[in-house]
Design an enzyme around this catalytic site. Structure first.
Site, PDB file in Angstrom:
ATOM      1  N   GLN A 194       6.120   5.209  -3.524  1.00 61.59           N
ATOM      2  CA  GLN A 194       4.441   5.370  -4.036  1.00 61.59           C
ATOM      3  C   GLN A 194       3.865   6.779  -3.609  1.00 61.59           C
ATOM      4  O   GLN A 194       4.225   7.126  -2.559  1.00 61.59           O
ATOM      5  CB  GLN A 194       3.759   4.076  -3.628  1.00 61.59           C
ATOM      6  CG  GLN A 194       4.135   3.187  -4.293  1.00 61.59           C
ATOM      7  CD  GLN A 194       3.166   1.684  -4.118  1.00 61.59           C
ATOM      8  OE1 GLN A 194       3.557   0.960  -3.124  1.00 61.59           O
ATOM      9  NE2 GLN A 194       2.261   1.513  -4.875  1.00 61.59           N
ATOM     10  N   HIS A 195       2.642   6.955  -4.275  1.00 60.72           N
ATOM     11  CA  HIS A 195       1.727   7.935  -3.699  1.00 60.72           C
ATOM     12  C   HIS A 195       2.037   9.487  -3.879  1.00 60.72           C
ATOM     13  O   HIS A 195       1.176  10.286  -3.961  1.00 60.72           O
ATOM     14  CB  HIS A 195       1.368   7.743  -2.371  1.00 60.72           C
ATOM     15  CG  HIS A 195       1.045   6.167  -1.831  1.00 60.72           C
ATOM     16  ND1 HIS A 195      -0.050   5.450  -2.530  1.00 60.72           N
ATOM     17  CD2 HIS A 195       1.516   5.311  -1.057  1.00 60.72           C
ATOM     18  CE1 HIS A 195      -0.135   4.350  -2.007  1.00 60.72           C
ATOM     19  NE2 HIS A 195       0.838   4.314  -1.154  1.00 60.72           N
ATOM     20  N   ASP A 237       7.710   1.079  -5.212  1.00 57.48           N
ATOM     21  CA  ASP A 237       8.870   0.562  -4.701  1.00 57.48           C
ATOM     22  C   ASP A 237       8.626  -0.946  -3.889  1.00 57.48           C
ATOM     23  O   ASP A 237       9.510  -1.796  -4.224  1.00 57.48           O
ATOM     24  CB  ASP A 237       9.513   1.392  -3.158  1.00 57.48           C
ATOM     25  CG  ASP A 237       8.178   1.990  -2.493  1.00 57.48           C
ATOM     26  OD1 ASP A 237       7.059   1.391  -2.496  1.00 57.48           O
ATOM     27  OD2 ASP A 237       8.648   2.731  -1.385  1.00 57.48           O
TER      28      ASP A 237
END
Length: 489
Positions: free
Chosen positions: A71-72, A249
């Site tokens: 992520q991110h 994830d």
């Protein structure tokens, strides 16, 4: 039997699993490493995906593919779809000051944190995409001006699988969008004002798909590139392989282990995550709980720590042993390690939000100066940091009946046996597996088979661990943690 593929493009590697869509039976799998570092050229992810697909025997016989990813991460594209600069990953903390600025600009203190929690579901920290965009605007203005679109790692890989058909074709899913800092899980829509606060102007962002919407189809030329020409005679026709919306994830892991009400998943990987499936969105102005969405249309309140399995790696290195020997040593020491406590903030920390923090050992005496005591303190310190996250979820209304323990760190016998003493609830450990990739594969099967819910895939070989809680472990840890944080203040 229809086959589906699930991809886990994580921080450290790319894993591909091929499973029977109806039963979930594993047919084959492959993996390939990613480069180290907190910024990576996305081309390295594509190279790893190609290698992992080749190791898994290709995609010529699958009917659907879904990609789950870390992520991110910030992937910036110019108007022609070229990557502007190496992607900044979730564990890159250079944007910590930018995160603080975004909170300050929203009123600062409790006011600023509450604004972000209520509008974006989470209070900005260095991990989030929005903070990385602010860093880019401040420190690399020339690159910032080139940005026409910003997406996430799994978005970019899905787009490449579709043949990179133009910026209009960029898509994402609710779970990954909820980690950007400019999409509202409660409202189910982007907040363009928050994106403009971050970067200073509007740019294109991926369309957010629902859990069962397709992201298009695997481009025939890409299929040829990823697998041996021809493939099996009974494989799908060129251009017929569906692409799932993918997931972040942690949302994929929840789908992979079949997490339900009362389950809290604790994942011990590069980072440590504690999350549960919820019917309503979370909004924690304290910033401990991130109010993410999940991959099924519900929500995934989550607490993340930067230091998890690497704490075990570091302790093993310090003691000159492998991880199995570290586990044996930890189990040879008594609960609480006779007062030796490790605060495991070895690479800064996200929960609590102290990106410049370091680790510490408290209670070192002649008696506790043994490898066994240090090994026990490392395991307990890592688990106590995760247990703080469990407390935060409970404060947000999570129902905690048991902990489902996954990730590389769950392979440690010491972690499995000590965890119920620290968490205070039974701990369930599924067999070692690639649960993020499995969750992506289950999503792909949901897309391929249809239906109101993901297919039921049995999870065999699960073990349960129970032990009397030892409150003194967490009490001593809390004292050491506060003392350490006060010294760093």
């Amino acid at each position: 039997m229809p086959l589906v593929a699930g991809v886990d493009s994580s921080t450290q590697s790319c894993k591909v699993v091929i499973r029977d869509a109806e039963t979930g039976a594993l047919v084959r799998q492959g993996r390939a490493p990613h480069p180290d570092g907190t910024e990576v050229d996305p081309a390295a992810w594509w190279s790893a995906l190609r290698a992992a697909v080749e190791a898994a025997g290709g995609l010529a016989d699958v009917v659907a593919v879904s990609v789950a990813g870390q992520q991110h991460g910030m992937v910036c594209l110019d108007p022609s779809g070229e990557v502007v600069r190496p992607a900044l990953l979730w564990n890159d903390t250079r944007s910590a000051a930018a995160a603080a600025d975004l909170v300050t600009e929203a009123g600062g203190g409790e006011t600023g944190r509450r604004f972000w929690a209520e509008t974006a579901g989470s209070v900005p920290v260095a991990s989030f995409t929005a903070t990385k965009l602010r860093w880019l605007a401040r420190h690399e203005p020339a690159n910032a001006e080139r940005v026409a679109a910003v997406c996430l790692p799994h978005d970019w890989l899905t787009w490449r699988l579709a043949g990179a058909p133009g910026l209009d074709a960029l898509v994402t899913d609710r779970s990954d969008a909820s980690g950007t800092g400019y999409w509202s899980p409660a409202a189910g829509e982007y907040r363009p004002d928050l994106l403009e606060r971050a970067l200073g102007r509007a740019v294109r962002v991926p369309r957010v798909l629902g859990p069962t919407e397709t992201a298009g189809r695997l481009a025939p030329a890409v299929l040829t590139d990823l697998t041996e020409a021809g493939g099996p005679a009974d494989g799908p026709a060129p251009g017929a392989v569906l692409l799932g919306p993918g997931a972040g994830d942690n949302a994929a892991a929840a789908l992979g282990v079949g997490a339900g009400p009362g389950d809290v998943v604790v994942s011990i990987g590069t980072s440590g995550t504690v999350f549960s499936v919820a019917q309503t969105p979370a909004a924690d102005p304290g910033g401990t709980v991130a109010g993410f969405a999940d991959a099924t249309g519900r929500f995934l309140p989550l607490v993340c720590t930067l230091n998890a399995a690497r704490v075990l790696d570091a302790a093993a290195t310090l003691l000159g042993v492998d991880l199995d020997a570290l586990s044996d040593l930890a189990l040879a020491a008594p609960p609480g390690a006779d007062g030796l406590v490790m605060v495991p903030y070895l690479e800064g920390e996200r929960t609590p939000n102290r990106p410049d923090a370091s680790g510490a050992v408290h209670g070192l005496t002649l008696h506790t100066s043994t490898p066994a005591h240090l090994a026990r303190a490392a395991v307990e310190g890592m688990l106590c940091a995760l247990a703080d996250g469990l407390d935060a979820l409970t404060a947000q209304g999570a129902d905690v009946r048991r902990v489902v323990l996954v990730g590389g760190g769950a392979r440690s016998a010491a972690v499995r046996r000590i965890a119920p003493q620290v968490f205070g609830v039974p701990v369930v450990v599924p067999p070692p597996g690639e649960y993020v990739a499995d969750g992506a594969a289950r999503q792909a099967a949901w897309i391929a088979l249809g239906g109101a819910a993901p297919p039921e895939w049995p999870l065999e070989g699960t073990e349960e661990y129970a032990a009397e809680p030892v409150p003194a472990i967490r009490e001593r840890y809390a004292t050491a943690r506060e003392h350490h944080l006060n010294r760093l203040a």
